[in-house]
Design an enzyme around this catalytic site. Structure first.
Site: not given
Ligand code: UT7
Length: 329
Positions: A111, A252, A282
């Site tokens: 990125c 980004h 992204n």
């Molecule tokens: O560009 C490269 C660098 N990358 C980044 O900067 C990405 C950084 N990370 C993020 O942007 C965020 O962590 C994400 C968008 C990837 C995820 O968001 P989050 O608020 O951190 O969610 P999480 O990983 O804590 O997941 C929360 C819940 C989980 O369910 P449980 O365990 O609470 O039941 C996930 O399984 O959301 C669930 N989940 C989804 N639900 C519906 C994860 N992906 C999805 C989805 N749809 N697509």
């Protein structure tokens, strides 16, 4: 002598996939994707390689300056989804463009690839080693997405852009300053498991779906919020710029919440933050040149404006680049 961006363009594949498209494939929904990331839709190209995405942008920057492909001395192409492992996509693009006088290479900064490439190219121009450098950033993320993994496949899109770097005699314009960082401990949290020399492709790696993006989202999120905000604030401070002096933050586009945290740290109001994650997702090395190109096309950035570019991604790699816009509106 400084190096300045004298032309900018972008390209995304024509086919658009909205959040609802994923609902029939995986357990996700439009609401979750929008509120957690800011993404509404993204573009995917299921045919062609990253050079096919970038070629129109490369042609456009030449047209904007009335140059021929032979006028390019150096091509740096930032991507983690090259057409092939080798030869470089820079070489493939050189052939497609007809830039017969250029040498060049790919740069795998994920990125932050475009910022790494921009600074590298600027130093080459400033030193007089090359006169004109074509800097490209783009990714065909659909080629490394596991469309069965809801935690990653909804986040990314395909696209990229190009800028032309040329020498400027007026030292107050161009690439003014940069802070680039790397912390290899980030590998654990964001990587592609197989396909490299460590784990070459086998039937097993394919069956195990190891050729795709692997991300531990929360860990990356925490580091990204801190990393991107820190360098963006630091570059303002050491150049003695206040929020009033900065015309645009071009961050980004990985997550709207990371972008907001960066803008808050810089004290910038939202009308000074370039956001298009809603339409493109992204695109990894593509986000910043796409943003710059849209700002330019929509005449939102004027000659003399201070623009802060910031990124965070796999590696970890992150950084911030301060530019003073050199193109007439
Ligand atoms: O560009 C490269 C660098 N990358 C980044 O900067 C990405 C950084 N990370 C993020 O942007 C965020 O962590 C994400 C968008 C990837 C995820 O968001 P989050 O608020 O951190 O969610 P999480 O990983 O804590 O997941 C929360 C819940 C989980 O369910 P449980 O365990 O609470 O039941 C996930 O399984 O959301 C669930 N989940 C989804 N639900 C519906 C994860 N992906 C999805 C989805 N749809 N697509």
């Amino acid at each position: 002598m400084k190096a300045a961006i004298t032309a900018v363009a972008h390209n995304v594949p024509p086919d658009v996939y909205d959040n609802v498209w994923f609902e029939s494939k995986i357990d996700t929904n439009d609401e979750w994707i929008k509120t957690r990331t800011g993404i509404t839709e993204r573009h995917f190209a299921f045919e062609g390689g990253v050079t096919d995405i970038l070629l129109p942008a490369a042609k456009s920057v030449l047209e904007q300056r009335g140059l021929t492909p032979e006028d390019i001395d150096l091509i740096i192409l930032a991507t983690i989804t090259p057409d092939r492992v080798f030869p470089s996509s820079a070489a493939i693009l050189q052939r497609k463009l007809g830039a017969t006088n250029a040498w060049g290479f790919d740069l795998a900064g994920a990125c932050s690839g475009f910022l790494y490439a921009l600074v590298t190219g600027a130093k080459m121009v400033e030193s007089g080693a090359v006169k004109r450098a074509l800097i490209l950033g783009g990714d065909k993320m659909s080629s490394i997405l596991n469309f069965e993994d809801r935690t990653t496949c909804v986040l990314f899109g395909d696209g990229g852009g190009a800028v032309l770097l040329e020498a400027t005699d007026d030292d107050t314009f161009g690439v003014v300053d940069h802070i680039l960082r790397m912390d290899g401990r980030g590998e654990d949290f964001l990587h592609q498991k197989a396909g490299g020399s460590l784990r070459p492709p086998t039937i097993e790696t394919v069956t195990n779906r190891e050729h795709f993006v692997y991300q531990e989202g929360q860990a990356v999120f925490k580091s990204a919020v801190k990393g991107m905000a820190d360098v963006s604030f630091e570059i303002m401070q050491r150049n003695e710029l206040t929020a009033d002096d900065v015309a645009w933050l071009v961050p980004h586009q990985a997550n709207l919440r990371i972008i907001d945290a960066t803008a808050d740290r810089m004290g910038l109001s939202r009308d000074k933050v370039m956001i298009n994650i809603d339409r493109f997702g992204n695109t990894t090395a593509g986000t910043i040149p796409i943003c710059l190109s849209e700002l330019h096309i929509n005449k939102k950035v004027a000659k003399g404006d201070y623009v802060v570019l910031s990124s965070f991604g796999a590696g970890y790699t992150w950084g911030s680049v301060l530019i003073r816009w050199a193109i007439d509106t």
